[in-house]
Write an enzyme that holds these catalytic residues in place. Structure first.
Site, short mmCIF file in Angstrom:
data_model
loop_
_atom_site.label_atom_id
_atom_site.label_comp_id
_atom_site.label_asym_id
_atom_site.label_seq_id
_atom_site.Cartn_x
_atom_site.Cartn_y
_atom_site.Cartn_z
N PRO A 85 0.97 -1.21 0.08
CA PRO A 85 0.12 0.07 0.01
C PRO A 85 0.92 1.43 -0.02
CG PRO A 85 -0.54 -1.31 1.78
CD PRO A 85 0.62 -2.02 1.25
N GLY B 3 3.31 3.18 5.57
CA GLY B 3 4.34 2.78 6.57
C GLY B 3 4.98 1.45 6.09
N LEU B 4 4.57 0.88 5.07
CA LEU B 4 4.99 -0.39 4.57
C LEU B 4 6.30 -0.38 3.75
CD1 LEU B 4 1.91 -2.72 4.49
CD2 LEU B 4 3.55 -2.88 6.45
N GLY B 5 6.66 0.96 3.55
CA GLY B 5 8.18 1.26 2.69
C GLY B 5 7.99 0.97 1.17
N SER B 6 6.56 1.12 0.76
CA SER B 6 6.48 1.12 -0.65
C SER B 6 7.38 1.74 -1.73
CB SER B 6 5.05 1.52 -1.17
OG SER B 6 4.56 2.80 -0.93
N ALA C 123 10.54 2.90 -1.15
CA ALA C 123 11.79 2.51 -0.75
C ALA C 123 11.92 1.14 -1.57
CB ALA C 123 12.32 2.17 0.63
N ALA C 124 10.89 0.28 -1.63
CA ALA C 124 10.66 -0.94 -2.14
C ALA C 124 10.64 -0.93 -3.64
CB ALA C 124 9.63 -1.94 -1.61
N ASP D 17 14.16 2.75 6.02
CA ASP D 17 13.43 1.72 5.18
C ASP D 17 14.25 1.47 3.94
OD1 ASP D 17 11.14 3.21 6.27
OD2 ASP D 17 10.12 3.64 4.45
O1 PMV Z 1 6.48 5.90 7.41
P1 PMV Z 1 7.85 4.96 7.24
O2 PMV Z 1 7.20 3.59 7.71
O3 PMV Z 1 8.27 5.12 5.89
O4 PMV Z 1 8.57 5.13 8.38
C1 PMV Z 1 9.29 6.28 8.41
C2 PMV Z 1 9.98 6.24 9.75
C3 PMV Z 1 10.24 7.69 10.55
O5 PMV Z 1 11.10 7.30 11.53
C4 PMV Z 1 8.96 8.31 10.82
C5 PMV Z 1 11.31 8.55 9.52
C6 PMV Z 1 12.64 7.85 9.05
O6 PMV Z 1 13.12 8.59 8.19
O7 PMV Z 1 12.91 7.30 9.94
#
Ligand code: PMV
Length: 309
Positions: A97, A101-104, A106-107, A148
Site C-alpha cells: 500500500p 508505512g510499509l516502505g512502498s 523504498a521497495a 526504510d
Molecule cells: O512511514 P515509514 O514506514 O516510511 O517510516 C518512517 C519512519 C520515520 O522514522 C518516521 C522516518 C524515518 O525517516 O526514519
C-alpha cells in the site's frame, strides 16, 4: 528481460526518534512486495508502466522531480553504461500500500535499481543498492533516517542507527505480529516535518522523549535476542504512548491499538510515520487470527500476520 523484487518492511520500535540518532528495529514483510520487469524494446527511449498508479509514460515526459524519473536517472548516472542501451520498457508492479508505512517507495526504488543493474549487466552489492535508494529517499522524504531503504535493500531484520553501518539482530525465539492498516494514506514527510517543528521549538524536551524511545528500542532488542519476548507487548505500549506525545498518532490508530489489546494482543503501537498508515500488535501465535479479525471489524482496511524469525 530482467526481473527483481523487494519486500515491504515494518518498523517494530523507534520510528521518529531514529531521525534524531536513536536506534530503531525494523523487519522485512515478505507478504507484500514491489517487482520490476525490464525488457528491450524496438521503440527508442524509456517507457514506464506502473499500473498501480495508472502511470504509462515515457521517462522524458515525467516531471524531473518525479520519484521514478529520479531513481532511474540516478541509476544511469551511477552505472554510466558504456553505450546508450537502446529502447527499454519498465513495468512496476507493487502489492505494498502506498504511503502506509510499509516502505512502498523504498521497495520500488530497490527493485528498480536491481532490475536496471541486471539489465545493464552491472551487478551491485546490497550496500551500493542501499546507497542509491537512500539518495532517492532523501529527495522525496525530506530528512529520512535511511531505515526504510536499509531494511528493504538487505531484506533482513535491522537494528538501525542513522549514519552507522547496517547491523542485523538475531531472534532467539520466533514471535508473531499482526499488522493493521488504517487505510488512511499519510505521507511520512509531513509527520516527520511536524515532529521537527516540535523539536525546533523545545529541543531539550523532545530529545528526552527521543532518548526514552531509544531505551525502549534497546530493551526490545535485548528481549528479542534473549528470547524473553513476553516483554515486547509492554514495550510496544510504552513506545506508542511516546509517539502519542509526539503528535503522530491519530484517532484511527489509537482505536486499532486499543482494539488489538482488547482482542488479546500483549501490546500494540503505531508503526512508521503515523497519522494514518499502519499499526502493529504483538500477539501469541494462537491469538493472531482473532486479533486480525477484530482489527478488520474495527475498520482496518487490511491485516497481515507476520512471523519474525
Ligand atoms: O512511514 P515509514 O514506514 O516510511 O517510516 C518512517 C519512519 C520515520 O522514522 C518516521 C522516518 C524515518 O525517516 O526514519
Amino acid at each position: 528481460m530482467t526481473h527483481a523484487c523487494a519486500p515491504g518492511k515494518i518498523i517494530l520500535f523507534g520510528e521518529h526518534a531514529v531521525v534524531y540518532g536513536q536506534p530503531a528495529l525494523a523487519v522485512p514483510v515478505t507478504q507484500v512486495q514491489a517487482c520490476v520487469d525490464i525488457e528491450a524494446s524496438v521503440n527508442t527511449g524509456i517507457l514506464i508502466h506502473a499500473p498501480n498508479i495508472d502511470l504509462h509514460s515515457r521517462l522524458d515526459d515525467l516531471s524531473p522531480a518525479h520519484p521514478l524519473r529520479n531513481i532511474i536517472e540516478k541509476v544511469f548516472s551511477t552505472l554510466n553504461p558504456p553505450a546508450p542501451p537502446g529502447g527499454i520498457e519498465i513495468t512496476i508492479d507493487s502489492t505494498i500500500p502506498i504511503a502506509g508505512g510499509l516502505g512502498s517507495g523504498a521497495a520500488v526504488s530497490v527493485a528498480l535499481i536491481r532490475a536496471l543493474a541486471a539489465f545493464l549487466a552491472h551487478p551491485l552489492t546490497d550496500e551500493q543498492v542501499n546507497a542509491i535508494a537512500y539518495e532517492a529517499e532523501k529527495l522525496h522524504h525530506g530528512t529520512p533516517s535511511g531505515i526504510d531503504n536499509t531494511v528493504i535493500a538487505y531484506a533482513r531484520p535491522v537494528y538501525y542507527v542513522k549514519g552507522r553501518p547496517m547491523q542485523t539482530f538475531r531472534t532467539a525465539r520466533p514471535f508473531t505480529i499482526v499488522i493493521g492498516d488504517t487505510g488512511i494514506p499519510a505521507p511520512t514527510r509531513e509527520s516527520v516535518a511536524a515532529v521537527r517543528k516540535l523539536w525546533e521549538a523545545d529541543k531539550a524536551k523532545w530529545e528526552k522523549v527521543f532518548e526514552r524511545v531509544g531505551e525502549i528500542v534497546q530493551k526490545a532488542r535485548n528481549a528479542i535476542e534473549s528470547g524473553e519476548t513476553k516483554e515486547l507487548g509492554a514495550l510496544m505500549n510504552q513506545n506508542h504512548a511516546l509517539l502519542q506525545t509526539l503528535t503522530v498518532s491519530s484517532a484511527e490508530l489509537d482505536r486499532l491499538v486499543s482494539t488489538a489489546i482488547r482482542a488479546g494482543a500483549e501490546g500494540a503501537k503505531l508503526s512508521g510515520g503515523g497519522r494514518g498508515g499502519n499499526m502493529i500488535a504483538f500477539v501469541q501465535r494462537e491469538k493472531a487470527e482473532a486479533v486480525a479479525d477484530q482489527l478488520k471489524r474495527a475498520g482496518a482496511r487490511r491485516t497481515f500476520i507476520t512471523q519474525v524469525e
